[in-house]
Write an enzyme that holds these catalytic residues in place. Structure first.
Site, PDB file in Angstrom:
ATOM      1  CG  HIS A   1      31.286 -10.681 -40.193  1.00 14.34           C
ATOM      2  ND1 HIS A   1      30.744 -11.918 -40.450  1.00 14.34           N
ATOM      3  CD2 HIS A   1      32.256 -10.897 -39.265  1.00 14.34           C
ATOM      4  CE1 HIS A   1      31.356 -12.835 -39.721  1.00 14.34           C
ATOM      5  NE2 HIS A   1      32.292 -12.243 -38.987  1.00 14.34           N
TER       6      HIS A   1
ATOM      7  CG  HIS B   1      34.832 -10.933 -34.730  1.00 15.91           C
ATOM      8  ND1 HIS B   1      34.154 -11.974 -34.139  1.00 15.91           N
ATOM      9  CD2 HIS B   1      34.851 -11.205 -36.058  1.00 15.91           C
ATOM     10  CE1 HIS B   1      33.787 -12.847 -35.073  1.00 15.91           C
ATOM     11  NE2 HIS B   1      34.198 -12.404 -36.246  1.00 15.91           N
TER      12      HIS B   1
ATOM     13  NE  ARG C   1      38.614 -10.836 -30.869  1.00 14.14           N
ATOM     14  CZ  ARG C   1      38.217 -11.754 -31.736  1.00 14.14           C
ATOM     15  NH1 ARG C   1      36.973 -12.223 -31.709  1.00 14.14           N
ATOM     16  NH2 ARG C   1      39.045 -12.236 -32.624  1.00 14.14           N
TER      17      ARG C   1
ATOM     18  CE  LYS D   1      28.667 -16.040 -38.101  1.00  9.83           C
ATOM     19  NZ  LYS D   1      29.912 -15.304 -37.910  1.00  9.83           N
TER      20      LYS D   1
ATOM     21  CG  HIS E   1      31.958 -19.567 -39.740  1.00  7.96           C
ATOM     22  ND1 HIS E   1      32.955 -18.681 -39.440  1.00  7.96           N
ATOM     23  CD2 HIS E   1      32.571 -20.647 -40.298  1.00  7.96           C
ATOM     24  CE1 HIS E   1      34.124 -19.186 -39.805  1.00  7.96           C
ATOM     25  NE2 HIS E   1      33.914 -20.385 -40.319  1.00  7.96           N
TER      26      HIS E   1
ATOM     27  CG  HIS F   1      33.432 -14.851 -43.141  1.00 10.41           C
ATOM     28  ND1 HIS F   1      33.032 -16.152 -43.327  1.00 10.41           N
ATOM     29  CD2 HIS F   1      33.374 -14.631 -41.802  1.00 10.41           C
ATOM     30  CE1 HIS F   1      32.758 -16.684 -42.153  1.00 10.41           C
ATOM     31  NE2 HIS F   1      32.950 -15.793 -41.211  1.00 10.41           N
TER      32      HIS F   1
ATOM     33  CG  ASP G   1      35.655 -12.256 -40.131  1.00  6.74           C
ATOM     34  OD1 ASP G   1      35.216 -12.172 -38.971  1.00  6.74           O
ATOM     35  OD2 ASP G   1      36.208 -13.283 -40.571  1.00  6.74           O
TER      36      ASP G   1
ATOM     37  CB  ALA H   1      41.340 -18.457 -37.106  1.00  9.51           C
TER      38      ALA H   1
END
Ligand code: NCD
Ligand code: ZN
Length: 347
Positions: free
Chosen positions: A12, A14, A16, A102, A139, A177, A250, A266
């Site tokens: 998991h 990110h 960008r 997702k 999520h 998560h 995450d 966040a």
């Protein structure tokens, strides 16, 4: 003391897009062999075609100097919306690069405005996922403002996950998560079609970290940190040797000025020292011997991918984590920035 283990994967992540990739991708490529790349770009990646183009941009940002790092593989995902067509799942599963879809409940977190308003609207897509054996990543928080933010995960289990599971008994679901004892208990109560990822921040910190001597935006992520009893339940789950729980950082970078502001984003940036953070957490639990399976075996097994064959070596040795790293439009503050870390990855 040294610890050599099979190279881990991050299930998991990110990274960008565009200019950010050269700042994010190298950290992950250095530690991990593969990573499940989250699709919550702005606008989100909703099609296979977009995911394949995004994959090319990520690959272009992988440093080529070290042969092992250069083999890093981004595993792509699609962002589920109310309007995702079941046929898109067929296309995705035919491409060898899209590995999951997702679910973001609309408005639940960063870049989730296009998310799902009611999962029942997506049941045709879930049927297609089940048919193609492709995991749904969730999520797991309701977006109802009337529900207390600390209860949103628990309520999601009752109102969204249980009905979806009943409708699709063989759909692979990764509860991403997880942050509560409720989520641990739920995952344990289900069969092998349900698994969960656990982040370093939810293993190492409870919600007091958010308010230690003042408000601490760099400890704010979603789902938000919870009480100590929940942190302890997550540590027991992660170090239990149960294959349903595996590593997913995450890591979610936001520039310093987007965090230190009246309405801070966040997301916690852990990519530069992810495996070290997990090593510390497992060490604190006297469970270093369980780290390899959690970090390197169970995720691959759940996704039906081969386990990695090369290794990494960690050394128990204090080092100071940089207080910040360069990022687009100013620095980004990592988790544990400026503090002493007790494990270090040897390159
Ligand atoms: C993530 C982000 O910034 O993209 N933020 C976070 O707090 N985890 C989104 C997400 O995974 O919820
Ligand atoms: Zn995330």
């Amino acid at each position: 003391m040294k610890l050599t283990m099979t190279r881990p994967d991050d299930w998991h992540l990110h990274v960008r897009d565009n200019d950010a990739l050269k700042y994010t991708v190298p950290f992950t490529a250095r530690q991990f062999s593969r990573a499940i790349i989250m699709p919550n770009l702005n606008p989100p990646n909703t099609t296979t075609q977009q995911a394949l183009a995004y994959r090319e941009r990520i690959i272009a940002a992988i440093p080529k100097k070290n042969k092992l790092h250069s083999q890093f593989e981004p595993l792509m995902t699609l962002y589920l919306t109310d309007n995702t067509a079941a046929a898109e799942i067929e296309t995705a599963s035919k491409s060898s690069y899209v590995h999951a879809v997702k679910l973001y409940p609309a408005g639940a977190t960063t870049n989730s405005d296009a998310g799902v308003t009611d999962l029942k609207k997506c049941y045709k897509v879930l049927a297609a996922l089940q048919k193609h054996n492709m995991p749904l990543l969730v999520h797991g928080e309701v977006n109802d403002p009337a529900v207390d933010i600390f209860d949103r995960e628990k309520v999601f289990i009752e109102t969204v996950l249980l009905p979806a599971r009943q409708a699709f008994p063989e759909l692979k679901i990764v509860f991403e998560h997880i942050t509560t004892r409720d989520a641990v208990d739920y995952v344990l109560s289900e069969d092998h079609y349900t698994a969960a990822t656990i982040t370093p921040q939810h293993l190492l910190y409870n919600r007091n970290a958010l308010f230690k001597g003042g408000i601490r935006p760099h400890y704010f992520c979603l789902p938000v940190l919870k009480r100590e009893e929940h942190r302890q339940a997550l540590n027991v789950a992660a170090t239990s040797g149960n294959a349903k729980f595996f590593l997913g950082t995450d890591s979610a970078p936001h520039a310093k000025n987007k965090k230190e502001t009246a309405c801070g984003c966040a997301g916690i940036f852990s990519a530069p020292l992810a495996i070290e953070l997990y090593a510390r957490a497992f060490d604190e639990n006297n469970a270093l011997h369980k780290l390899e399976a959690f970090a390197s075996f169970y995720g691959a097994d759940f996704y039906g991918l081969p386990r990695n064959t090369d290794t990494i070596t960690l050394q128990k040795k204090d080092w100071i984590v940089p207080a910040s790293y360069p990022f687009v439009d100013g620095p980004v503050i990592p988790l544990h920035g400026g503090e002493t870390e007790s494990w270090q990855l040897l390159s």
